[in-house]
Design an enzyme around this catalytic site. Structure first.
Site, PDB file in Angstrom:
ATOM      1  N   CYS A 183      -6.909 -13.389  12.679  1.00  0.00           N
ATOM      2  CA  CYS A 183      -8.361 -13.448  12.436  1.00  0.00           C
ATOM      3  C   CYS A 183      -9.152 -12.515  13.341  1.00  0.00           C
ATOM      4  O   CYS A 183     -10.168 -11.956  12.934  1.00  0.00           O
ATOM      5  CB  CYS A 183      -8.869 -14.875  12.589  1.00  0.00           C
ATOM      6  SG  CYS A 183      -8.896 -15.472  14.297  1.00  0.00           S
ATOM      7  N   HIS A 222     -10.905 -18.836  16.620  1.00  0.00           N
ATOM      8  CA  HIS A 222     -10.909 -18.303  15.259  1.00  0.00           C
ATOM      9  C   HIS A 222     -12.257 -17.651  14.964  1.00  0.00           C
ATOM     10  O   HIS A 222     -13.302 -18.322  14.970  1.00  0.00           O
ATOM     11  CB  HIS A 222     -10.620 -19.423  14.254  1.00  0.00           C
ATOM     12  CG  HIS A 222     -10.507 -18.944  12.833  1.00  0.00           C
ATOM     13  ND1 HIS A 222      -9.554 -18.053  12.421  1.00  0.00           N
ATOM     14  CD2 HIS A 222     -11.262 -19.227  11.739  1.00  0.00           C
ATOM     15  CE1 HIS A 222      -9.706 -17.814  11.130  1.00  0.00           C
ATOM     16  NE2 HIS A 222     -10.740 -18.518  10.692  1.00  0.00           N
ATOM     17  N   ASP A 278     -14.449 -15.654   5.470  1.00  0.00           N
ATOM     18  CA  ASP A 278     -13.268 -15.796   6.321  1.00  0.00           C
ATOM     19  C   ASP A 278     -12.065 -15.253   5.555  1.00  0.00           C
ATOM     20  O   ASP A 278     -11.546 -15.913   4.655  1.00  0.00           O
ATOM     21  CB  ASP A 278     -13.056 -17.262   6.702  1.00  0.00           C
ATOM     22  CG  ASP A 278     -11.879 -17.459   7.649  1.00  0.00           C
ATOM     23  OD1 ASP A 278     -11.154 -16.483   7.915  1.00  0.00           O
ATOM     24  OD2 ASP A 278     -11.678 -18.590   8.113  1.00  0.00           O
TER      25      ASP A 278
END
Length: 290
Positions: A68, A107, A122
């Protein structure tokens, strides 16, 4: 670095003159189907850094994937270059074994505002927790996607992402009791607040994630990419092809173990990845599931 290179990488051929919702949804979906979520660098003698040019070269020019802190960092740059109102956020991932969120924001995600409406983008959680398209930032609303029904729930300024999925149908009886199989119909994924973050806020976490013995990413080698009908994943030596069957209320999991000699071929044929250094697969038990 150029948008044209990135668009070629994800197979986007449309117009991007206007930063609208349909375009955002399309590039989001193209990204997760083209650029894998993976931490292979951690297990082949490389180091992940939060340097945009390094990430661009790795993910776009060298056909690699990333985690991420690479994928969503890159995607945030893409969105800003395209003219989207974009804010970097940090989230705390839920650990089902501890039944609690991680203490730190490990994250990275992006908030995008279009015509006054906010969305969460995302492109880098992977496997069955990967959203294909951005989620509207609205509390309590079911947002169905191919992988299942996502919802964001807000309480006292804290937003929680959860997903209701389908029952797993495991084809290979050897994996009937595998810890990689998620058996919870509804699972919590992560929580976040809306305070803006910068890349430097994640430098310490980036080091932690790839060096600490307690980190998920030192305990498992992971590579995952979404497909038109589900997703593929290589976790340690376990290769899985997952097919969504919403009409039957199940996800079909075709799982098998591969040998060290097959690793390179599987990465190339299934994920379009060719590593410069030899991968040392790892699959220690943790809270991570497909």
């Amino acid at each position: 670095m150029s948008l044209e290179e990135y668009f070629k990488r994800i197979g986007f051929h449309g117009s991007y003159d206007k930063p609208d919702l349909p375009t955002l949804m399309l590039i989001h979906k193209q990204h997760v189907k083209s650029i894998p979520f993976e931490n292979l660098s951690v297990h082949c003698g490389e180091r992940n850094v939060m340097d945009l040019e390094v990430i661009f070269n790795k993910l776009v020019r060298n056909n690699r994937g990333g985690w991420c802190l690479e994928n969503n960092f890159l995607f945030g740059w893409v969105l800003r270059e395209m003219g989207y109102e974009t804010t970097t956020l940090g989230s705390r991932v839920f650990n089902s074994i501890l039944n609690d969120y991680a203490p730190n924001e490990t994250h990275l995600i992006n908030k995008v505002v279009i015509d006054g409406v906010a969305y969460i983008a995302d492109v880098s959680f992977g496997v069955s927790s990967q959203v294909l398209e951005p989620l509207e930032l609205i509390s309590g609303k079911d947002q169905p996607q191919a992988v299942g029904v996502f919802r964001l729930i807000e309480k006292e300024g804290v937003w929680v992402l959860e997903k209701t999925g389908r029952k797993p149908k495991v084809l290979n009886p050897d994996f009937a009791t595998s810890s990689l199989v998620n058996r919870k119909e509804t699972k919590t994924i992560y929580c976040f607040i809306l305070n803006p973050r910068e890349a430097k806020d994640f430098f310490g976490q980036s080091d932690f994630l790839q060096t600490d013995p307690s980190s998920l990413f030192t305990n498992k080698s992971i590579c995952s990419v979404q497909t038109p009908t589900g997703f593929r994943a290589l976790i340690g030596w376990t290769y899985s092809e997952v097919t969504f069957k919403p009409e039957e209320g199940v996800d079909v999991l075709d799982m098998r173990n591969i040998t060290d000699d097959e690793i390179e071929q599987v990465l190339w044929e299934k994920f379009n990845i060719k590593l410069q250094n030899k991968l040392q697969p790892v699959n220690n038990k943790s809270f991570y599931t497909l």
